[in-house]
Write a protein that holds these residues in place. Sequence first.
Motif, PDB file in Angstrom:
ATOM      1  N   LEU A  54       0.834  -1.205   0.000  1.00 27.95           N
ATOM      2  CA  LEU A  54       0.000   0.000   0.000  1.00 27.95           C
ATOM      3  C   LEU A  54       0.868   1.254   0.000  1.00 27.95           C
ATOM      4  N   ALA A  55       1.937   1.265   0.790  1.00 31.20           N
ATOM      5  CA  ALA A  55       2.826   2.428   0.851  1.00 31.20           C
ATOM      6  C   ALA A  55       3.465   2.702  -0.499  1.00 31.20           C
ATOM      7  N   VAL A  56       3.884   1.654  -1.199  1.00 29.53           N
ATOM      8  CA  VAL A  56       4.490   1.832  -2.525  1.00 29.53           C
ATOM      9  C   VAL A  56       3.466   2.396  -3.501  1.00 29.53           C
ATOM     10  N   ALA A  57       2.236   1.886  -3.452  1.00 34.40           N
ATOM     11  CA  ALA A  57       1.191   2.388  -4.352  1.00 34.40           C
ATOM     12  C   ALA A  57       0.911   3.856  -4.099  1.00 34.40           C
ATOM     13  N   ILE A  58       0.820   4.262  -2.845  1.00 36.62           N
ATOM     14  CA  ILE A  58       0.546   5.664  -2.511  1.00 36.62           C
ATOM     15  C   ILE A  58       1.691   6.556  -2.967  1.00 36.62           C
ATOM     16  N   ALA A  59       2.917   6.077  -2.823  1.00 35.09           N
ATOM     17  CA  ALA A  59       4.082   6.892  -3.169  1.00 35.09           C
ATOM     18  C   ALA A  59       4.292   7.017  -4.678  1.00 35.09           C
ATOM     19  N   THR A  60       3.860   6.015  -5.440  1.00 35.65           N
ATOM     20  CA  THR A  60       4.227   5.990  -6.853  1.00 35.65           C
ATOM     21  C   THR A  60       3.077   6.274  -7.810  1.00 35.65           C
ATOM     22  N   LEU A  61       1.839   6.125  -7.376  1.00 37.82           N
ATOM     23  CA  LEU A  61       0.709   6.294  -8.288  1.00 37.82           C
ATOM     24  C   LEU A  61       0.093   7.679  -8.155  1.00 37.82           C
ATOM     25  N   PRO A  62      -0.278   8.302  -9.259  1.00 34.09           N
ATOM     26  CA  PRO A  62      -1.074   9.528  -9.167  1.00 34.09           C
ATOM     27  C   PRO A  62      -2.383   9.233  -8.443  1.00 34.09           C
ATOM     28  N   LEU A  63      -2.913  10.213  -7.734  1.00 33.21           N
ATOM     29  CA  LEU A  63      -4.086   9.979  -6.895  1.00 33.21           C
ATOM     30  C   LEU A  63      -5.280   9.416  -7.674  1.00 33.21           C
ATOM     31  N   PRO A  64      -5.596   9.899  -8.892  1.00 30.48           N
ATOM     32  CA  PRO A  64      -6.735   9.300  -9.612  1.00 30.48           C
ATOM     33  C   PRO A  64      -6.554   7.815  -9.883  1.00 30.48           C
ATOM     34  N   VAL A  65      -5.323   7.398 -10.216  1.00 29.35           N
ATOM     35  CA  VAL A  65      -5.046   5.980 -10.458  1.00 29.35           C
ATOM     36  C   VAL A  65      -5.133   5.200  -9.145  1.00 29.35           C
ATOM     37  N   LEU A  66      -4.557   5.750  -8.096  1.00 30.35           N
ATOM     38  CA  LEU A  66      -4.622   5.104  -6.781  1.00 30.35           C
ATOM     39  C   LEU A  66      -6.066   4.870  -6.360  1.00 30.35           C
ATOM     40  N   LEU A  67      -6.919   5.881  -6.548  1.00 30.56           N
ATOM     41  CA  LEU A  67      -8.315   5.764  -6.156  1.00 30.56           C
ATOM     42  C   LEU A  67      -9.070   4.788  -7.052  1.00 30.56           C
ATOM     43  N   GLY A  68      -8.977   5.018  -8.373  1.00 32.34           N
ATOM     44  CA  GLY A  68      -9.809   4.267  -9.294  1.00 32.34           C
ATOM     45  C   GLY A  68      -9.420   2.822  -9.475  1.00 32.34           C
ATOM     46  N   ARG A  69      -8.131   2.504  -9.316  1.00 33.33           N
ATOM     47  CA  ARG A  69      -7.667   1.153  -9.647  1.00 33.33           C
ATOM     48  C   ARG A  69      -7.159   0.356  -8.442  1.00 33.33           C
TER      49      ARG A  69
END
Length: 291
Positions: free
Chosen positions: A110-125
């Motif tokens: 989860l920490a890697v996803a939050i750090a590396t993904l833009p927020l729309p991608v993090l939310l939607g996917r």
Amino acid sequence: MYPIKAVAELTGISAETLRAWERRHGAIRPVRDAQGRRLYDAATVERLGRLFRLTGRGHPIRDLAALDDAALDRLLDDGRQAAYGGVELLPERLLAAVAAYRVDEFDRDLAVAIATLPLPVLLGRVVMPLLREVGVRWADGRLAIAQERLVSSLLRTRLLAVLAPAANDRRPRLPFATLSGEPHELGLLGAALHAHEAGVAVLYLGTELPAEEIARVATHVRAPGVALSSVDPGQAPAALAALRELDALLPAALPVWLGGANARYLAEELRSPRIRAVTDPGTFTRLLGSA
């Protein structure tokens, strides 16, 4: 040109760290005014933003200091592309980790996803598919209460950092909460992140707040509305009573947006012009824009 205090507020990097990155690592080179005070131009502030994001992902400042801005941008882009590769599989991987109580694995991914993904991608996917599946599995018994609470606590810890307000943001804030007796907050967290992505200043209050307290906070912060979540069917009668109390306490015409499994029932029973059930992110975003 910005003084060091302003740069610290703009970037989230403490003044002590700014001085260390300059003196010890040579990562930045501010100029000095006639009194010897540090001044930073816009390009340096942007560079600091890159350095801040990369150090947050685990890159040591000593390895970044000598890189030019183009190299820092490539490193940021490499991280994003690497994270995109398996993003569709990430919700299932997170659920498998929590099912086996592998907390360290869940938190790391989860920490890697939050750090590396833009927020729309993090939310939607990632976040929203994860929340939907947690809700389904909790409802049909495949996810134990302890596991659902574990997901909630881990998500809460990581995602609240995303929602943390900037020090210089003085806008009225939109409170997010659940009513007394409603401990489930995953949907509430998702809605707060959508509001944050839409540019709304969020005030995340968390779970189980009395109606009187929600009204007091909303009035004090001059909130543009109030966002609530109600999921547990067993709490619907209590939520109905609390919402009637809240309706009487809030300033006139201040909107209340309800999400969660009970939202439609509660809104239909209350028949208040200000209280509306919101069942999808697109509708919520439109409502936020008109508030």
